[in-house]
Design a protein around this motif. Structure first.
Motif, PDB file in Angstrom:
ATOM      1  N   ASP A   1      31.887  59.842  17.580  1.00 55.19           N
ATOM      2  CA  ASP A   1      31.103  59.082  16.613  1.00 55.19           C
ATOM      3  C   ASP A   1      30.591  57.769  17.204  1.00 55.19           C
ATOM      4  N   LYS A   2      30.597  57.668  18.530  1.00 52.69           N
ATOM      5  CA  LYS A   2      30.093  56.481  19.216  1.00 52.69           C
ATOM      6  C   LYS A   2      28.973  56.893  20.166  1.00 52.69           C
ATOM      7  N   GLY A   3      28.098  55.946  20.470  1.00 55.51           N
ATOM      8  CA  GLY A   3      26.992  56.196  21.381  1.00 55.51           C
ATOM      9  C   GLY A   3      25.781  56.741  20.656  1.00 55.51           C
ATOM     10  N   LEU A   4      24.587  56.448  21.194  1.00 51.58           N
ATOM     11  CA  LEU A   4      23.332  56.876  20.577  1.00 51.58           C
ATOM     12  C   LEU A   4      22.335  57.280  21.644  1.00 51.58           C
ATOM     13  N   CYS A   5      21.521  58.281  21.320  1.00 53.56           N
ATOM     14  CA  CYS A   5      20.293  58.516  22.065  1.00 53.56           C
ATOM     15  C   CYS A   5      19.141  58.402  21.061  1.00 53.56           C
ATOM     16  N   ASP A   6      17.929  58.630  21.486  1.00 48.73           N
ATOM     17  CA  ASP A   6      16.758  58.461  20.613  1.00 48.73           C
ATOM     18  C   ASP A   6      16.693  57.051  20.034  1.00 48.73           C
ATOM     19  N   THR A   7      17.096  56.066  20.791  1.00 49.07           N
ATOM     20  CA  THR A   7      17.106  54.712  20.252  1.00 49.07           C
ATOM     21  C   THR A   7      15.701  54.149  20.056  1.00 49.07           C
ATOM     22  N   ASP A   8      14.689  54.853  20.586  1.00 44.93           N
ATOM     23  CA  ASP A   8      13.307  54.437  20.360  1.00 44.93           C
ATOM     24  C   ASP A   8      12.723  55.066  19.099  1.00 44.93           C
ATOM     25  N   LYS A   9      13.521  55.875  18.392  1.00 37.45           N
ATOM     26  CA  LYS A   9      13.051  56.551  17.189  1.00 37.45           C
ATOM     27  C   LYS A   9      13.715  55.961  15.952  1.00 37.45           C
ATOM     28  N   LEU A  10      13.126  56.245  14.780  1.00 34.70           N
ATOM     29  CA  LEU A  10      13.726  55.792  13.525  1.00 34.70           C
ATOM     30  C   LEU A  10      15.015  56.551  13.235  1.00 34.70           C
ATOM     31  N   THR A  11      15.033  57.850  13.554  1.00 31.93           N
ATOM     32  CA  THR A  11      16.265  58.624  13.456  1.00 31.93           C
ATOM     33  C   THR A  11      16.910  58.695  14.832  1.00 31.93           C
ATOM     34  N   HIS A  12      18.062  58.052  14.975  1.00 29.79           N
ATOM     35  CA  HIS A  12      18.809  58.165  16.219  1.00 29.79           C
ATOM     36  C   HIS A  12      19.609  59.466  16.195  1.00 29.79           C
ATOM     37  N   SER A  13      20.123  59.862  17.345  1.00 20.66           N
ATOM     38  CA  SER A  13      20.977  61.048  17.430  1.00 20.66           C
ATOM     39  C   SER A  13      22.235  60.696  18.217  1.00 20.66           C
ATOM     40  N   ARG A  14      23.333  61.363  17.860  1.00 24.76           N
ATOM     41  CA  ARG A  14      24.580  61.115  18.585  1.00 24.76           C
ATOM     42  C   ARG A  14      24.478  61.662  19.997  1.00 24.76           C
ATOM     43  N   VAL A  15      23.751  62.777  20.162  1.00 21.62           N
ATOM     44  CA  VAL A  15      23.541  63.346  21.494  1.00 21.62           C
ATOM     45  C   VAL A  15      22.224  64.107  21.510  1.00 21.62           C
ATOM     46  N   CYS A  16      21.491  63.997  22.609  1.00 26.37           N
ATOM     47  CA  CYS A  16      20.257  64.749  22.837  1.00 26.37           C
ATOM     48  C   CYS A  16      20.522  65.724  23.982  1.00 26.37           C
ATOM     49  N   ILE A  17      20.526  67.005  23.668  1.00 24.03           N
ATOM     50  CA  ILE A  17      20.897  68.018  24.658  1.00 24.03           C
ATOM     51  C   ILE A  17      19.677  68.398  25.493  1.00 24.03           C
ATOM     52  N   PRO A  18      19.713  68.202  26.814  1.00 22.68           N
ATOM     53  CA  PRO A  18      18.592  68.615  27.660  1.00 22.68           C
ATOM     54  C   PRO A  18      18.428  70.136  27.648  1.00 22.68           C
TER      55      PRO A  18
END
Length: 246
Positions: free
Chosen positions: A61-78
């Motif tokens: 429940d820590k860390g973020l990706c998509d920090t440039d978006k309005l909806t962040h995500s906990r993980v962005c899977i390549p």
């Protein structure tokens, strides 16, 4: 070359290289060999098609990706990467978060955090195996009409699959649980949305159990708004509490 990486929410460190499951406490300060702590960090390292990430038991429940978006995500899977728990959904959790501003009744709003977004660029199919995905939210529709922002509180993304997962208590403006993916042997409980409380847009279900109580329908599957992406269900059980199934 494909590699295997490790992440440990309890004992990991994002300064380590993610190459081994357990850090050697006597040498880790020098070698940096040990599991990462957050999912957002490990996918910065494990990003090549064929790479496998093993998640040890814990709550992510820590860390973020998509920090440039309005909806962040906990993980962005390549694309092409597999994220797999070592002990299954009863022991391993990916947890999103409600929006901190401009929230609606479901908790969607600015700075909301969904559990997973699958990247759409690159080659290969991505997979998440053996997690509980819960508490995910998206931005509300007043802030954005971008489908990638408002679809799928638990998970969103094409050319992807979730396998042997529990998807519970997520919400979104569209597709409260998932959007545009394939689900194998998954269990859905109490997800909600203004439109499409279970899924949205080209989602397929194989051998799943769906028990949804939120929204206008107990279970609401829907094609996307462009009418181009229908949802399909195979050998899947839908349980209605009385509001109906659409």
């Amino acid at each position: 070359w494909a590699d295997t990486y490790y992440v440990d929410a309890n004992n990991g460190n994002d300064e380590w290289d993610g190459m081994v499951e357990t850090a050697d406490r006597e040498t880790v300060d020098e070698t940096k060999h040990g599991p990462c702590k957050t999912l957002a960090r490990i996918v910065e390292i494990a990003k090549n098609s064929g790479d496998v990430i093993i998640a040890l038991p814990g709550t992510y429940d820590k860390g973020l990706c998509d920090t440039d978006k309005l909806t962040h995500s906990r993980v962005c899977i390549p694309r092409g990467v597999t994220l797999q728990s070592s002990r299954g959904p009863e022991r391993t959790f990916i947890v999103g978060a409600r929006g901190t501003a401009s929230r609606d009744a479901l908790g969607n709003g600015t700075d909301a955090v969904r559990c997973i977004r699958f990247d759409s660029t690159g080659s290969g199919s991505s997979k998440v195996v053996g997690f509980t995905l819960c508490g995910g939210r998206t931005v509300n529709s007043e802030a954005s009409t971008d489908k990638e922002e408002i679809y799928g509180g638990a998970a969103s993304g094409r050319s992807s699959a979730i396998v042997d997962c529990i998807i519970s208590n997520n919400a979104a403006i569209r597709g409260g649980a998932v959007s545009a993916m394939t689900c194998y042997r998954c269990r859905f409980y109490d997800n909600d949305a203004d439109y499409g409380s279970v899924s949205m847009g080209a989602t397929s279900f194989y051998n799943c159990f769906v028990d949804n109580t939120g929204g206008s329908y107990a279970c609401y599957l829907n094609q996307d708004l462009s009418k181009s992406g229908k949802s399909y269900a195979y050998n899947t059980f839908f349980y209605s509490h009385g509001n109906g199934i659409s």
